[in-house]
Scaffold this motif. Sequence first.
Motif, short mmCIF file in Angstrom:
data_model
loop_
_atom_site.label_atom_id
_atom_site.label_comp_id
_atom_site.label_asym_id
_atom_site.label_seq_id
_atom_site.Cartn_x
_atom_site.Cartn_y
_atom_site.Cartn_z
N ILE A 1 0.85 -1.33 0.00
CA ILE A 1 0.04 0.25 -0.04
C ILE A 1 0.90 1.16 0.00
N ARG A 2 2.08 1.16 0.77
CA ARG A 2 3.11 2.31 0.76
C ARG A 2 3.47 2.50 -0.62
N HIS A 3 3.97 1.56 -1.34
CA HIS A 3 4.24 1.66 -2.92
C HIS A 3 3.38 2.28 -3.50
N MET A 4 2.01 1.75 -3.30
CA MET A 4 0.90 2.24 -4.11
C MET A 4 0.72 3.83 -3.95
N VAL A 5 0.73 3.85 -2.77
CA VAL A 5 0.41 5.12 -2.23
C VAL A 5 1.54 6.15 -3.08
N ASP A 6 2.99 5.89 -2.90
CA ASP A 6 3.87 6.32 -3.67
C ASP A 6 3.68 6.69 -5.20
N ASP A 7 3.28 5.65 -5.62
CA ASP A 7 2.93 5.54 -7.21
C ASP A 7 1.90 6.43 -7.35
N LEU A 8 0.72 6.59 -6.51
CA LEU A 8 -0.25 7.51 -6.44
C LEU A 8 0.32 8.82 -6.40
N VAL A 9 1.04 9.03 -5.58
CA VAL A 9 1.53 10.48 -5.38
C VAL A 9 2.38 11.06 -6.63
N ALA A 10 3.25 9.78 -7.11
CA ALA A 10 3.91 10.14 -8.44
C ALA A 10 2.90 10.44 -9.49
N GLN A 11 1.87 9.50 -9.64
CA GLN A 11 1.06 9.67 -10.70
C GLN A 11 0.19 10.99 -10.41
N GLY A 12 0.10 11.58 -9.28
CA GLY A 12 -0.62 12.68 -8.96
C GLY A 12 0.00 13.75 -9.68
N GLU A 13 1.42 13.79 -9.32
CA GLU A 13 2.29 14.82 -9.56
C GLU A 13 2.55 14.82 -11.25
N THR A 14 2.46 13.49 -11.78
CA THR A 14 2.25 13.70 -13.11
C THR A 14 1.00 14.03 -13.95
N ASN A 15 0.01 13.53 -13.13
CA ASN A 15 -1.24 14.18 -13.71
C ASN A 15 -1.35 15.74 -13.55
N GLU A 16 -0.89 16.22 -12.30
CA GLU A 16 -0.55 17.71 -12.40
C GLU A 16 -0.10 18.34 -13.30
N ARG A 17 1.33 17.58 -13.61
CA ARG A 17 2.27 18.29 -14.68
C ARG A 17 1.31 18.13 -16.01
N ALA A 18 0.88 16.75 -16.47
CA ALA A 18 -0.13 16.80 -17.40
C ALA A 18 -1.32 17.80 -17.51
N THR A 19 -1.95 18.11 -16.47
CA THR A 19 -2.99 18.90 -16.57
C THR A 19 -2.48 20.37 -16.76
N ALA A 20 -1.20 20.80 -16.32
CA ALA A 20 -0.44 21.95 -16.54
C ALA A 20 -0.42 22.12 -18.20
N ASP A 21 0.34 20.98 -18.59
CA ASP A 21 0.62 21.08 -20.06
C ASP A 21 -0.62 20.79 -21.03
N MET A 22 -1.45 20.13 -20.66
CA MET A 22 -3.06 20.43 -21.16
C MET A 22 -3.42 21.78 -21.31
N ILE A 23 -3.28 22.50 -20.12
CA ILE A 23 -3.72 23.83 -20.03
C ILE A 23 -3.04 24.75 -20.97
N GLU A 24 -1.62 24.39 -21.09
CA GLU A 24 -0.89 25.35 -21.99
C GLU A 24 -1.17 24.88 -23.46
N ALA A 25 -1.15 23.64 -23.74
CA ALA A 25 -1.76 23.42 -24.80
C ALA A 25 -3.04 23.81 -25.46
N ASN A 26 -3.90 23.77 -24.26
CA ASN A 26 -5.34 24.30 -24.66
C ASN A 26 -5.34 25.89 -25.08
N HIS A 27 -4.24 26.52 -24.21
CA HIS A 27 -4.42 28.00 -24.36
C HIS A 27 -3.73 28.17 -25.93
N GLU A 28 -2.56 27.36 -26.19
CA GLU A 28 -2.09 27.28 -27.54
C GLU A 28 -3.12 27.27 -28.83
N LEU A 29 -4.09 26.28 -28.44
CA LEU A 29 -5.15 25.88 -29.32
C LEU A 29 -5.91 26.98 -29.47
N VAL A 30 -6.42 27.52 -28.40
CA VAL A 30 -7.20 28.61 -28.36
C VAL A 30 -6.62 29.76 -29.12
#
Length: 662
Positions: free
Chosen positions: A624-653
């Motif tokens: 569970i600890r490793h899964m939580v670590d993976d979730l934390v890492a995935q959360g950070e990745t999702n956060e970065r991906a969300t930021a990238d998507m926001i940036e890409a959406n701004h460029e698309l706009v």
Amino acid sequence: MLTRLKSRYNFSLAIFVIFMIVVTLTSLNAFVAPKLASMEGDLISQELTLIGNDIQKELAQVQAQQRAITQLVPELSSDQIDAQLPALLDQYGELKVFGGGIWPLPGERTSGRDRHSTFYHRDSQGRMIVNTYWNSAEAPPYYNEPWYQNGRNSPRGECAWAKAYEDDASAEPRTNCAMGIYRGSQLYGVATIDVTLGFFNELVAESEQHIGGDVMVVERDGTIVSNSGAVRGDIVLQNVSNLASRGSLTKALANEDLGRVESFRQPYQGVEGEDLTLLVVAIDGTPWVLAASVPTELLQRQSNGLIKLLLAFQVPLLLVLLIVIAVVLQRLLARLNRLRTSIDDLSAGEADLTRRLPTGKGDELDDIASSTNGFIQYLQGMIKDIAGASGRIDQSMASLQDGATNSRQILEAHVGETDQVVTAITELSATSDDVAKDANRTADFVSQVSEQAKESQALVRQATDAMDSLLSRIDGVTAGSDRMRAVVDQITPMLGTISDIADQTNLLALNAAIEAARAGDQGRGFAVVADEVRALAARTRQSTEEIDSRLTDLTKGMEQMVRSIEETRESSGAASEANERVNRGLDEVASAVQEIQQLSAQIATAAEEQSSVSRQVDANMISIRHMVDDLVAQGETNERATADMIEANHELVSRVRGFRTD
């Protein structure tokens, strides 16, 4: 090099023209040329057939002439036959008719005469002269000759053509038509017309000039019937096998079985290695075949000429077609260039989707322009929809970013709590291991105590058994003592009796001594015996007294021993009862130890199960600890991906806003 459409089309057209020429040549050589060569061979075969027909016509004329002779001869006398036969043979004045004769059966023309024939042949000046060779004694009987037998056996009114021959009657190579002569229904003899083989030479020479090859008339056994340009000199009546080395045609015929074929055609190589074609045609109703040898190149000459003629027409037509296609392609490419220019203007006009391509009269290129305008209109609407959706995506992405940040914070807090739980479970697992170890050690110690208690219980049981045995023996000794005391009690009266007997014996001995003394010397011996008896009685009494004294002591000892045995028996009984109490105590101790051992084993098992569960829980918590670590890492990745998507959406706009849709 061929990046432009025009270059590729021009190159493809050139390749197509070359391909068409190659395919045409290949098809002509593979299909048309063999057909033409076959047709040319068929023409030559037809020429040979025509020669055969001419020969058959000549032979048919001879056969008709022979029928007339065979019908006339039975009506003539012997002298009339001799007189009329030359005129009958030379009625057409053709030199090919070398001669002929009438050959009656033995005794038919002249009674008693076996050979009475009439035979005429031409002399050097072409006149018919009589020849009497076959009637002479040196000549063999003509009715045994093969040509005679063939004519005799042939159907009535038909010639039996003999194989080419020459004989002693004439050196002229010839064949003959032998036909039966009948008087009524009876055979009279055979009539012959000899035909010189020279007329074959004229037909062969004419045919060779016509087909451009070599022609030869041969019999089925290989005998040559005509001269030929294939072999120089006079070769009539020679066999092709003897001339195989002198000409290509004779070589080819020597390798064939002419007796089994009617007609065929096949290629072969001449004596000098040249490519030739052999054609053989049978002459119906005769023993001969016509053979021709022509160069294969001659058969292909017509096909080659036709191929050249077709190429002379096809190549210019293909070139004209290439030019026409090139001109049409040039015009098509010009219109395509104009269409491309219009599209470039559309794309270079700041992405103005309100502009449209110009259309003309409605041809295929105008259809392309109309389709492009439809696509631009569709793209215009799609860009509007994308512009509206981009704003909604921007809002959703902002909410998604906030949610990703909160999730990451919650997961980071959960990581700390998970670490604490993992630490506690690890300590619990270690404590469970210690408890399991102590419980195992206690179980081992209790097991040892149980074993010792069992051993002590066994010893007590042995002591109890020994005491029981001792009591049994004491009872036996007591009984023996009682019996011994009874025996002693029985002996005591007997000792009194013995003592009384001893006293009486002493008295008797004393009386006897007194009587012996009275008797004097006569009684001395009896006195001695009386003294001995008295002494024996005294010793008996003394012994009886000692035995009585000893029995008294024995009785006292027995009584003391019985008292000691009773005391021992009472002590042994008390010891036995004490052993029973000890044994019962040990049984209770063993039961308690066994229960303690079972409880210790249960405690150890429970501790081990608890330790195993603790380790499993510990492993699960680590996972569970490793899964939580993976979730934390995935959360950070999702956060970065969300930021990238926001940036890409701004460029698309920003890109969508670059299109002009209104």
